[in-house]
Design a protein around this motif. Structure first.
Motif, PDB file in Angstrom:
ATOM      1  N   GLN A  28       0.759  -1.306   0.000  1.00  0.00           N
ATOM      2  CA  GLN A  28      -0.077  -0.072  -0.087  1.00  0.00           C
ATOM      3  C   GLN A  28       1.023   1.301  -0.055  1.00  0.00           C
ATOM      4  O   GLN A  28       0.219   2.458  -0.158  1.00  0.00           O
ATOM      5  CB  GLN A  28      -0.997  -0.047   1.052  1.00  0.00           C
ATOM      6  CG  GLN A  28      -2.013  -0.918   1.108  1.00  0.00           C
ATOM      7  CD  GLN A  28      -2.954  -0.587   0.042  1.00  0.00           C
ATOM      8  OE1 GLN A  28      -3.270   0.766  -0.093  1.00  0.00           O
ATOM      9  NE2 GLN A  28      -3.734  -1.600  -0.419  1.00  0.00           N
ATOM     10  N   GLU A  29       2.212   0.841   0.286  1.00  0.00           N
ATOM     11  CA  GLU A  29       3.061   2.361   0.154  1.00  0.00           C
ATOM     12  C   GLU A  29       3.273   2.851  -1.431  1.00  0.00           C
ATOM     13  O   GLU A  29       3.662   3.656  -1.612  1.00  0.00           O
ATOM     14  CB  GLU A  29       4.219   1.937   0.656  1.00  0.00           C
ATOM     15  CG  GLU A  29       4.291   1.647   2.125  1.00  0.00           C
ATOM     16  CD  GLU A  29       5.653   1.358   2.883  1.00  0.00           C
ATOM     17  OE1 GLU A  29       6.558   1.267   2.103  1.00  0.00           O
ATOM     18  OE2 GLU A  29       5.620   1.136   4.200  1.00  0.00           O
ATOM     19  N   TRP A  30       3.051   2.035  -2.377  1.00  0.00           N
ATOM     20  CA  TRP A  30       3.190   2.359  -3.707  1.00  0.00           C
ATOM     21  C   TRP A  30       1.873   3.088  -4.219  1.00  0.00           C
ATOM     22  O   TRP A  30       0.831   2.475  -4.242  1.00  0.00           O
ATOM     23  CB  TRP A  30       3.457   1.035  -4.736  1.00  0.00           C
ATOM     24  CG  TRP A  30       4.319   0.159  -4.175  1.00  0.00           C
ATOM     25  CD1 TRP A  30       5.698   0.688  -3.669  1.00  0.00           C
ATOM     26  CD2 TRP A  30       4.580  -1.322  -4.341  1.00  0.00           C
ATOM     27  NE1 TRP A  30       6.400  -0.437  -3.382  1.00  0.00           N
ATOM     28  CE2 TRP A  30       6.056  -1.546  -3.898  1.00  0.00           C
ATOM     29  CE3 TRP A  30       4.119  -2.074  -4.983  1.00  0.00           C
ATOM     30  CZ2 TRP A  30       6.600  -2.705  -3.851  1.00  0.00           C
ATOM     31  CZ3 TRP A  30       4.305  -3.552  -5.218  1.00  0.00           C
ATOM     32  CH2 TRP A  30       5.520  -3.949  -4.529  1.00  0.00           C
ATOM     33  N   MET A  31       2.266   4.432  -4.352  1.00  0.00           N
ATOM     34  CA  MET A  31       1.173   5.270  -4.904  1.00  0.00           C
ATOM     35  C   MET A  31       0.403   4.867  -6.181  1.00  0.00           C
ATOM     36  O   MET A  31      -0.695   5.070  -6.147  1.00  0.00           O
ATOM     37  CB  MET A  31       1.782   6.632  -5.080  1.00  0.00           C
ATOM     38  CG  MET A  31       2.295   7.282  -3.838  1.00  0.00           C
ATOM     39  SD  MET A  31       1.166   7.475  -2.159  1.00  0.00           S
ATOM     40  CE  MET A  31       0.333   8.855  -3.084  1.00  0.00           C
ATOM     41  N   VAL A 283      -8.917 -17.755  -8.518  1.00  0.00           N
ATOM     42  CA  VAL A 283      -7.479 -18.208  -9.403  1.00  0.00           C
ATOM     43  C   VAL A 283      -6.524 -17.314  -8.405  1.00  0.00           C
ATOM     44  O   VAL A 283      -5.325 -17.985  -8.322  1.00  0.00           O
ATOM     45  CB  VAL A 283      -7.769 -17.809 -10.591  1.00  0.00           C
ATOM     46  CG1 VAL A 283      -6.398 -17.799 -11.234  1.00  0.00           C
ATOM     47  CG2 VAL A 283      -8.786 -18.510 -11.351  1.00  0.00           C
ATOM     48  N   ILE A 284      -6.865 -16.039  -7.998  1.00  0.00           N
ATOM     49  CA  ILE A 284      -5.756 -15.460  -7.255  1.00  0.00           C
ATOM     50  C   ILE A 284      -5.157 -16.081  -5.887  1.00  0.00           C
ATOM     51  O   ILE A 284      -4.304 -15.873  -5.650  1.00  0.00           O
ATOM     52  CB  ILE A 284      -6.271 -13.825  -7.040  1.00  0.00           C
ATOM     53  CG1 ILE A 284      -6.444 -13.084  -8.349  1.00  0.00           C
ATOM     54  CG2 ILE A 284      -5.201 -13.050  -5.804  1.00  0.00           C
ATOM     55  CD1 ILE A 284      -6.870 -11.803  -7.915  1.00  0.00           C
ATOM     56  N   GLY A 285      -6.202 -16.581  -5.282  1.00  0.00           N
ATOM     57  CA  GLY A 285      -6.326 -17.189  -4.061  1.00  0.00           C
ATOM     58  C   GLY A 285      -5.050 -18.660  -4.270  1.00  0.00           C
ATOM     59  O   GLY A 285      -4.157 -18.908  -3.602  1.00  0.00           O
ATOM     60  N   ALA A 286      -5.460 -19.270  -5.356  1.00  0.00           N
ATOM     61  CA  ALA A 286      -4.693 -20.402  -5.844  1.00  0.00           C
ATOM     62  C   ALA A 286      -3.393 -20.074  -6.293  1.00  0.00           C
ATOM     63  O   ALA A 286      -2.527 -20.647  -5.726  1.00  0.00           O
ATOM     64  CB  ALA A 286      -5.429 -21.369  -6.954  1.00  0.00           C
ATOM     65  N   VAL A 287      -3.307 -19.111  -6.864  1.00  0.00           N
ATOM     66  CA  VAL A 287      -1.607 -18.743  -7.354  1.00  0.00           C
ATOM     67  C   VAL A 287      -1.106 -18.024  -6.072  1.00  0.00           C
ATOM     68  O   VAL A 287       0.163 -18.543  -5.982  1.00  0.00           O
ATOM     69  CB  VAL A 287      -1.821 -17.345  -8.231  1.00  0.00           C
ATOM     70  CG1 VAL A 287      -0.565 -16.686  -8.323  1.00  0.00           C
ATOM     71  CG2 VAL A 287      -2.558 -17.840  -9.725  1.00  0.00           C
ATOM     72  N   ASN A 288      -1.869 -17.378  -5.175  1.00  0.00           N
ATOM     73  CA  ASN A 288      -0.961 -16.857  -3.965  1.00  0.00           C
ATOM     74  C   ASN A 288      -0.416 -18.433  -2.959  1.00  0.00           C
ATOM     75  O   ASN A 288       0.629 -18.502  -2.720  1.00  0.00           O
ATOM     76  CB  ASN A 288      -1.774 -16.185  -3.037  1.00  0.00           C
ATOM     77  CG  ASN A 288      -2.045 -14.698  -3.636  1.00  0.00           C
ATOM     78  OD1 ASN A 288      -1.299 -14.304  -4.455  1.00  0.00           O
ATOM     79  ND2 ASN A 288      -3.247 -14.282  -3.251  1.00  0.00           N
ATOM     80  N   GLU A 301       3.640  -9.237   2.507  1.00  0.00           N
ATOM     81  CA  GLU A 301       4.634  -8.272   1.712  1.00  0.00           C
ATOM     82  C   GLU A 301       4.315  -7.919   0.407  1.00  0.00           C
ATOM     83  O   GLU A 301       4.691  -6.888  -0.306  1.00  0.00           O
ATOM     84  CB  GLU A 301       5.813  -9.035   1.537  1.00  0.00           C
ATOM     85  CG  GLU A 301       6.625  -9.223   3.176  1.00  0.00           C
ATOM     86  CD  GLU A 301       8.130  -9.985   2.989  1.00  0.00           C
ATOM     87  OE1 GLU A 301       8.351 -10.367   2.044  1.00  0.00           O
ATOM     88  OE2 GLU A 301       8.680  -9.960   3.963  1.00  0.00           O
ATOM     89  N   GLY A 302       3.417  -8.784  -0.502  1.00  0.00           N
ATOM     90  CA  GLY A 302       2.831  -8.454  -1.857  1.00  0.00           C
ATOM     91  C   GLY A 302       4.066  -8.817  -3.010  1.00  0.00           C
ATOM     92  O   GLY A 302       5.173  -8.872  -2.785  1.00  0.00           O
ATOM     93  N   TYR A 303       3.464  -8.697  -4.103  1.00  0.00           N
ATOM     94  CA  TYR A 303       4.397  -9.018  -5.161  1.00  0.00           C
ATOM     95  C   TYR A 303       4.793  -7.386  -5.704  1.00  0.00           C
ATOM     96  O   TYR A 303       4.232  -6.385  -5.281  1.00  0.00           O
ATOM     97  CB  TYR A 303       3.518  -9.426  -6.419  1.00  0.00           C
ATOM     98  CG  TYR A 303       2.746 -10.643  -6.201  1.00  0.00           C
ATOM     99  CD1 TYR A 303       3.594 -11.612  -6.183  1.00  0.00           C
ATOM    100  CD2 TYR A 303       1.397 -10.676  -6.078  1.00  0.00           C
ATOM    101  CE1 TYR A 303       2.884 -13.061  -6.132  1.00  0.00           C
ATOM    102  CE2 TYR A 303       0.947 -12.063  -5.574  1.00  0.00           C
ATOM    103  CZ  TYR A 303       1.927 -13.097  -5.681  1.00  0.00           C
ATOM    104  OH  TYR A 303       1.129 -14.451  -5.510  1.00  0.00           O
ATOM    105  N   THR A 304       5.853  -7.653  -6.313  1.00  0.00           N
ATOM    106  CA  THR A 304       6.353  -6.335  -7.037  1.00  0.00           C
ATOM    107  C   THR A 304       5.324  -5.934  -8.344  1.00  0.00           C
ATOM    108  O   THR A 304       4.541  -6.670  -8.582  1.00  0.00           O
ATOM    109  CB  THR A 304       7.775  -6.315  -7.774  1.00  0.00           C
ATOM    110  OG1 THR A 304       7.825  -7.329  -8.731  1.00  0.00           O
ATOM    111  CG2 THR A 304       8.737  -6.769  -6.385  1.00  0.00           C
TER     112      THR A 304
END
Length: 346
Positions: A28-31, A283-288, A301-304
């Motif tokens: 969330q720090e990425w504007m 799908v996002i849940g499975a990918v994560n 931490e999240g993805y770049t």
């Protein structure tokens, strides 16, 4: 069949891919990420208002809402339930009991409500009941002598409601909050569609200037919008200004593409918006989960940005074949009446 509008297809296609991008965990720090999260859903409500048509009777309108909004909402929540059960098992180490299983069911029945006794089952579907309510209000106002006065009053009331929601910081309930936040943009689209705006192709250089100008203004206001968060009235005023700038910049950007033939994949993604929205969360849940098991990825931490972009393209490509399949075999998944129902009416 309604003639397709190229800029609408481009807008829906790019918007739905951006929604997938924004639902992938990122900092969330990425504007840029916060900016897109703030603005992207506005396009869907504007386009829905723009394409709104009165079918002559309440019964005809309700048939459209039944197949276009209510059935898909039920369908994609039902599809989501087995995924929820598996996710619960992996997280809790056991199968859910009746009380635990009731929470997502109640949440779905209450339009993706969040609370101590309910949770959103497929939270991305909140916009369907919100859009249904907008359509119904537009229908009611349309059959009065003061349609636009009433709609303007409802927009002002929705803005006040959003102000109160933010001021008192109440527990989120996705559909009502989304409704009061987005109704002005739906009405903006409704006005544009009724007046025939954006139908004619303008000079490309003009569309380019308008696209760049509105987007630059929107981004600049967004940075100011973040800095004045403590001044709530100004913050909310800038929220609507930021979204309006993004919306207009995006529309004129899409109109730049009208001079070229719209690729089939763009048209399909526009038609299949519900497929992507309805299934992307699973799908996002499975990918994560897979990324966590294989690489030690941490969701907190999240993805770049580039990882999220690549995953967005991959998820879209994975779901894309379901769209032509649905067009042929299961049009209800696209928000359309099945062929036999259409034939029966005609």
């Amino acid at each position: 069949m309604r003639e397709r509008i190229n800029w609408v297809d481009w807008a829906k296609c790019l918007a739905v891919m951006t929604v997938v991008f924004c639902h992938l965990p990122q900092s969330q720090e990425w504007m840029y990420f916060r900016y897109l999260q703030t603005c992207i859903i506005t396009i869907f409500f504007f386009v829905s208002g723009y394409l709104k048509r009165d079918r002559g009777s309440m019964a005809a309108n309700w048939r459209k809402y039944w197949w276009g909004l209510i059935v898909p909402y039920a369908l994609y929540n039902i599809v989501m339930l087995p995924y929820w059960v598996v996710r619960y098992y992996l997280k809790m180490g056991g199968w859910p009991d009746g009380a635990a299983l009731a929470k997502p069911v109640i949440g779905a029945l209450l339009m993706e409500h969040e609370g101590s006794w309910a949770e959103a089952l497929n939270g991305t579907l909140w916009y369907l009941p919100a859009l249904l309510l907008m359509h119904l209000l537009a229908d009611l106002c349309h059959h009065t002598r003061h349609e636009h006065l009433l709609m303007t009053g409802l927009c002002l009331m929705s803005c006040v409601g959003y102000y109160l929601y933010r001021y008192y910081d109440v527990t989120p309930s996705l559909t009502p909050v989304g409704f009061i936040r987005e109704f002005p943009f739906y009405y903006f689209g409704y006005l544009a569609g009724q007046s025939g705006l954006l139908r004619q192709s303008a000079a490309r250089w003009r569309d380019g200037l308008l696209c760049g100008g509105f987007l630059i203004l929107s981004v600049w206001l967004f940075y100011w919008h973040v800095d004045v968060r403590w001044q709530l009235p100004l913050h909310l005023t800038l929220f609507y200004a930021v979204n309006a700038g993004f919306l207009l910049g995006g529309i004129f950007g899409c109109k730049l593409l009208e001079s070229i033939a719209t690729p089939r994949w763009v048209t399909n993604l526009s038609i299949g918006t519900l497929v992507i929205i309805g299934l992307q969360w699973m799908v996002i849940g499975a990918v994560n989960y897979v990324m966590t098991q294989l690489t030690g990825f941490r969701v907190d931490e999240g993805y770049t940005w580039w990882q999220a972009l690549l995953l967005t393209l991959g998820i879209t490509a994975l779901l894309y074949p379901l769209i032509p399949a649905a067009r042929q075999y299961a049009q209800v998944a696209l928000g359309k009446a099945p062929t036999h129902a259409t034939s029966h009416r005609t």
